[in-house]
Motif scaffolding. Structure first.
Motif, PDB file in Angstrom:
ATOM      1  N   MET A   1       0.834  -1.189   0.000  1.00 50.82           N
ATOM      2  CA  MET A   1       0.000   0.000   0.000  1.00 50.82           C
ATOM      3  C   MET A   1       0.876   1.248   0.000  1.00 50.82           C
ATOM      4  N   GLN A   2       0.460   2.254  -0.737  1.00 54.19           N
ATOM      5  CA  GLN A   2       1.225   3.496  -0.805  1.00 54.19           C
ATOM      6  C   GLN A   2       1.268   4.157   0.562  1.00 54.19           C
ATOM      7  N   GLN A   3       2.445   4.620   0.979  1.00 54.32           N
ATOM      8  CA  GLN A   3       2.584   5.298   2.255  1.00 54.32           C
ATOM      9  C   GLN A   3       2.125   6.739   2.135  1.00 54.32           C
ATOM     10  N   PRO A   4       1.541   7.294   3.214  1.00 52.87           N
ATOM     11  CA  PRO A   4       1.084   8.684   3.156  1.00 52.87           C
ATOM     12  C   PRO A   4       2.246   9.642   3.015  1.00 52.87           C
ATOM     13  N   PRO A   5       2.041  10.772   2.321  1.00 50.94           N
ATOM     14  CA  PRO A   5       3.100  11.764   2.207  1.00 50.94           C
ATOM     15  C   PRO A   5       3.383  12.424   3.541  1.00 50.94           C
ATOM     16  N   ALA A   6       4.505  13.117   3.616  1.00 51.47           N
ATOM     17  CA  ALA A   6       4.897  13.767   4.855  1.00 51.47           C
ATOM     18  C   ALA A   6       3.932  14.894   5.197  1.00 51.47           C
ATOM     19  N   LEU A   7       3.774  15.115   6.497  1.00 52.70           N
ATOM     20  CA  LEU A   7       2.948  16.210   6.969  1.00 52.70           C
ATOM     21  C   LEU A   7       3.761  17.495   6.974  1.00 52.70           C
ATOM     22  N   HIS A   8       3.064  18.615   6.780  1.00 55.72           N
ATOM     23  CA  HIS A   8       3.712  19.925   6.815  1.00 55.72           C
ATOM     24  C   HIS A   8       2.958  20.804   7.787  1.00 55.72           C
ATOM     25  N   PRO A   9       3.656  21.463   8.734  1.00 64.87           N
ATOM     26  CA  PRO A   9       2.972  22.276   9.731  1.00 64.87           C
ATOM     27  C   PRO A   9       2.353  23.521   9.114  1.00 64.87           C
ATOM     28  N   THR A  10       1.264  23.994   9.727  1.00 66.71           N
ATOM     29  CA  THR A  10       0.635  25.251   9.340  1.00 66.71           C
ATOM     30  C   THR A  10       0.709  26.193  10.523  1.00 66.71           C
ATOM     31  N   ASN A  11       0.185  27.390  10.348  1.00 68.71           N
ATOM     32  CA  ASN A  11       0.153  28.336  11.454  1.00 68.71           C
ATOM     33  C   ASN A  11      -1.179  28.310  12.185  1.00 68.71           C
ATOM     34  N   HIS A  12      -2.014  27.312  11.947  1.00 70.35           N
ATOM     35  CA  HIS A  12      -3.306  27.183  12.617  1.00 70.35           C
ATOM     36  C   HIS A  12      -3.142  26.285  13.834  1.00 70.35           C
ATOM     37  N   GLN A  13      -2.604  26.873  14.941  1.00 71.31           N
ATOM     38  CA  GLN A  13      -2.278  26.104  16.138  1.00 71.31           C
ATOM     39  C   GLN A  13      -1.368  24.939  15.736  1.00 71.31           C
ATOM     40  N   THR A  14      -1.778  23.702  15.999  1.00 70.50           N
ATOM     41  CA  THR A  14      -0.914  22.570  15.660  1.00 70.50           C
ATOM     42  C   THR A  14      -1.503  21.711  14.557  1.00 70.50           C
ATOM     43  N   THR A  15      -2.459  22.257  13.821  1.00 67.68           N
ATOM     44  CA  THR A  15      -3.017  21.522  12.692  1.00 67.68           C
ATOM     45  C   THR A  15      -1.943  21.295  11.641  1.00 67.68           C
ATOM     46  N   GLN A  16      -1.958  20.117  11.033  1.00 67.60           N
ATOM     47  CA  GLN A  16      -1.002  19.774   9.993  1.00 67.60           C
ATOM     48  C   GLN A  16      -1.691  19.741   8.637  1.00 67.60           C
ATOM     49  N   LEU A  17      -0.934  20.032   7.600  1.00 67.52           N
ATOM     50  CA  LEU A  17      -1.436  19.949   6.236  1.00 67.52           C
ATOM     51  C   LEU A  17      -1.015  18.624   5.611  1.00 67.52           C
ATOM     52  N   LEU A  18      -1.964  17.956   4.973  1.00 69.85           N
ATOM     53  CA  LEU A  18      -1.679  16.719   4.264  1.00 69.85           C
ATOM     54  C   LEU A  18      -2.382  16.805   2.912  1.00 69.85           C
ATOM     55  N   GLY A  19      -1.655  17.259   1.886  1.00 68.74           N
ATOM     56  CA  GLY A  19      -2.219  17.373   0.552  1.00 68.74           C
ATOM     57  C   GLY A  19      -3.182  18.521   0.383  1.00 68.74           C
ATOM     58  N   ARG A  20      -3.211  19.460   1.341  1.00 72.88           N
ATOM     59  CA  ARG A  20      -4.070  20.639   1.254  1.00 72.88           C
ATOM     60  C   ARG A  20      -3.218  21.895   1.390  1.00 72.88           C
ATOM     61  N   SER A  21      -3.792  23.049   1.013  1.00 69.80           N
ATOM     62  CA  SER A  21      -3.044  24.301   1.047  1.00 69.80           C
ATOM     63  C   SER A  21      -3.523  25.189   2.182  1.00 69.80           C
ATOM     64  N   GLU A  22      -2.684  26.152   2.572  1.00 69.34           N
ATOM     65  CA  GLU A  22      -3.061  27.136   3.578  1.00 69.34           C
ATOM     66  C   GLU A  22      -4.324  27.891   3.158  1.00 69.34           C
ATOM     67  N   ASP A  23      -4.438  28.196   1.869  1.00 73.12           N
ATOM     68  CA  ASP A  23      -5.601  28.944   1.391  1.00 73.12           C
ATOM     69  C   ASP A  23      -6.889  28.187   1.645  1.00 73.12           C
ATOM     70  N   GLU A  24      -6.864  26.864   1.513  1.00 74.79           N
ATOM     71  CA  GLU A  24      -8.075  26.086   1.752  1.00 74.79           C
ATOM     72  C   GLU A  24      -8.527  26.193   3.205  1.00 74.79           C
ATOM     73  N   LEU A  25      -7.596  26.265   4.130  1.00 73.03           N
ATOM     74  CA  LEU A  25      -7.946  26.353   5.538  1.00 73.03           C
ATOM     75  C   LEU A  25      -8.338  27.756   5.963  1.00 73.03           C
ATOM     76  N   ALA A  26      -8.127  28.729   5.096  1.00 70.82           N
ATOM     77  CA  ALA A  26      -8.470  30.123   5.413  1.00 70.82           C
ATOM     78  C   ALA A  26      -9.716  30.582   4.658  1.00 70.82           C
ATOM     79  N   TRP A  27     -10.521  29.649   4.151  1.00 71.23           N
ATOM     80  CA  TRP A  27     -11.677  29.997   3.330  1.00 71.23           C
ATOM     81  C   TRP A  27     -12.650  30.917   4.048  1.00 71.23           C
ATOM     82  N   PHE A  28     -12.813  30.734   5.359  1.00 70.70           N
ATOM     83  CA  PHE A  28     -13.800  31.498   6.117  1.00 70.70           C
ATOM     84  C   PHE A  28     -13.391  32.959   6.303  1.00 70.70           C
ATOM     85  N   GLN A  29     -12.155  33.316   5.959  1.00 67.62           N
ATOM     86  CA  GLN A  29     -11.670  34.676   6.124  1.00 67.62           C
ATOM     87  C   GLN A  29     -11.942  35.566   4.914  1.00 67.62           C
TER      88      GLN A  29
END
Length: 249
Positions: free
Chosen positions: A1-29
């Motif tokens: 089975m394919q292994q998940p890609p590495a996580l990348h930290p965001t500036n939203h407390q300790t939430t991590q990004l996995l295949g998503r962008s900072e812009d997607e997490l800031a949609w409500f702004q």
């Protein structure tokens, strides 16, 4: 089975990004969404929209289809509909007393007995953040797991590039999760998360996970659309996004 890609930290407390962008997490702004949400609440929100037969869509961005046809802001999303978002597209809407934010590149269907009585959210691929008002037990269904919910906030995502591996975070509330006969009763005040594997890993289909690809602010925004507050807004206490679901750190 394919292994998940590495996580990348965001500036939203300790939430991590996995295949998503900072812009997607800031949609409500986005200014346009804030204005639209203000008008939505001022007009009576989901209760008024239902009573008056108005649109229950708070925002559409990009290419969004309902039942295979382009969805427009003056239309309604109802139980029985299927929704598909394209690249760089999102949809924010409320059906009955539940609010949803659908991320880009997602496919889902909404089941129910009546247009406003949602019984199940079925996510085939992509990601959805949702806040559910109190009521009868409903379900969130992924290819690899099913979650029975009542009043709660939930973030779910399906990774097609990883054999449709599922991710579910019980952001707050009580959720009964089942995957291939394995079951967990999650009682969370601050983000309890699980991987729902397509194949067992270390002998398990349900495995603990950390918080990825969603934020407190998103859940608070959605809760506000249906006159609700998150658990941490009520108590004034947050915690560590280590996936345990415990507050008070």
């Amino acid at each position: 089975m394919q292994q998940p890609p590495a996580l990348h930290p965001t500036n939203h407390q300790t939430t991590q990004l996995l295949g998503r962008s900072e812009d997607e997490l800031a949609w409500f702004q986005r200014r346009g969404l804030i204005q639209a949400a203000g008008l939505w609440v001022a007009a009576g929100g989901f209760i008024s929209a239902h009573a008056q037969g108005r649109s229950n869509i708070v925002e559409l961005r990009g290419d969004v289809l309902r039942n295979g046809q382009k969805l427009t802001p003056d239309q309604r999303v109802e139980a029985g509909d299927s929704i598909q978002t394209g690249p760089d597209s999102t949809a924010v809407f409320a059906v009955g007393n539940s609010a949803f934010m659908v991320r880009q590149n997602s496919r889902l269907s909404i089941d129910g007995d009546t247009p406003t009585a949602v019984k199940a959210l079925r996510l085939l691929t992509g990601a959805v953040a949702s806040v559910w008002g109190r009521g009868p037990e409903r379900q969130v269904v992924l290819p690899t797991a099913t979650a029975g919910i009542r009043g709660t906030g939930v973030y779910v995502e399906v990774f097609p590039e990883q054999a449709f591996r599922g991710y579910l975070c019980n952001c707050y509330g009580t959720v009964a999760v089942d995957a291939g006969g394995e079951s967990v009763l999650s009682q969370s005040s601050y983000h309890q998360s699980f991987w729902a594997e397509a194949e067992p890993r270390d002998g398990k289909l349900l495995r603990p996970a950390g918080a990825i690809n969603h934020t407190d602010d998103e859940l608070e925004f959605l809760a506000g659309l249906i006159n609700q507050r998150t658990a941490w807004q009520i108590t004034g206490v947050k915690g560590s996004k280590d996936g345990t679901g415990r507050s008070g750190y």
